[in-house]
Design a protein around this motif. Sequence first.
Motif, PDB file in Angstrom:
ATOM      1  N   TYR A   1      -3.985  -2.893  -0.351  1.00 48.27           N
ATOM      2  CA  TYR A   1      -3.826  -2.702  -1.802  1.00 48.27           C
ATOM      3  C   TYR A   1      -5.077  -2.093  -2.409  1.00 48.27           C
ATOM      4  CZ  TYR A   1      -2.908  -3.666  -6.717  1.00 48.27           C
ATOM      5  OH  TYR A   1      -2.711  -3.524  -8.074  1.00 48.27           O
TER       6      TYR A   1
ATOM      7  N   TRP B   1       0.249   0.130  10.075  1.00 45.70           N
ATOM      8  CA  TRP B   1       0.826   1.021   9.063  1.00 45.70           C
ATOM      9  C   TRP B   1       0.833   2.467   9.546  1.00 45.70           C
ATOM     10  CZ3 TRP B   1      -1.339   4.865   5.817  1.00 45.70           C
ATOM     11  CH2 TRP B   1      -0.543   5.249   4.718  1.00 45.70           C
TER      12      TRP B   1
ATOM     13  N   HIS C   1       2.201  -0.681   2.930  1.00 48.12           N
ATOM     14  CA  HIS C   1       2.641  -1.858   3.682  1.00 48.12           C
ATOM     15  C   HIS C   1       3.565  -1.455   4.816  1.00 48.12           C
ATOM     16  CE1 HIS C   1       6.598  -1.995   1.460  1.00 48.12           C
ATOM     17  NE2 HIS C   1       5.861  -1.364   0.558  1.00 48.12           N
TER      18      HIS C   1
ATOM     19  N   ALA D   1      -4.028  -4.296   9.662  1.00 47.48           N
ATOM     20  CA  ALA D   1      -2.970  -3.771   8.789  1.00 47.48           C
ATOM     21  C   ALA D   1      -2.882  -2.254   8.869  1.00 47.48           C
ATOM     22  CB  ALA D   1      -3.207  -4.215   7.352  1.00 47.48           C
TER      23      ALA D   1
ATOM     24  N   TRP E   1      -0.576  -5.260   4.766  1.00 42.22           N
ATOM     25  CA  TRP E   1      -0.581  -4.797   3.384  1.00 42.22           C
ATOM     26  C   TRP E   1      -1.986  -4.312   3.036  1.00 42.22           C
ATOM     27  CZ3 TRP E   1       1.440  -9.168   5.406  1.00 42.22           C
ATOM     28  CH2 TRP E   1       2.821  -9.399   5.232  1.00 42.22           C
TER      29      TRP E   1
END
Length: 254
Positions: free
Chosen positions: A112, A210, A121, A206, A110
């Motif tokens: 953000y 992704w 995500h 991450a 994730w």
Amino acid sequence: MRRAAREAVMRHYRTLSDAQIVEKAPDDLVTVADRKSEALLSEGLAAILPEATIVGEEAAHADPAILDRLGDSLCWIIDPIDGTHNFAHGRPPFGIIIALAEHGETVAGWIYDPLKDRLCHARRGGGAFVGEERITARTTGENPPVAAISVMFMDEAQRHAMKRHIAPHYTLTDIPRCAAEQYPRLALGTNDVSVFERTLAWDHAAGALWLNEAGGMAARLDGSAYRVDDRRTGMIGAASPAMFDALAERLNEA
């Protein structure tokens, strides 16, 4: 992540005093907001999956032995504020990054951005999303392709090779000093390729997952998969496998 952004990150954005910013190493900052964000995230993640190890950037700085836990059966990896240098100077971009790894392989991630309220995500084998929208990586369509190359952690020989052998084939653009922004740029049509020398797990776990789930390619320079328990340096991110291959070939020849 939104709670940490609200209660730790944005509360201190553009209000930090000099005493609330510490230089961990040359040009490597930590703030009171980083530490508070990591504490909140660690508390929340422990409640979600109590059997998982937690490796946070600031905890690892205080005790490097924690890095040996990255290959555990389950491991949460936290970057409480990615892009701290930007954040500490009161400018974007910055973000919060969380990854979940299983035996060294990232299985979920994730990213953000609290300023844009943008959540990128992915789950291994489940595709890549921005919010609720499933996305497919796209190139800029520019010729030559757009490259964001970080030379901050390269030695002089590496920098010279980049300038002589790589730069002439690309349109170079500034790096954002923030993996939480660089990975979205690679998938969303802003940049085509990027080279990373330092590849710490909290920065890349991450984002690499992704980008790969979006159909781009993030891997080591030799094409091997990125693993959070692999302490090698050097990595390429690209909007497509073809662009990855072209840059990797040039790097091998440099």
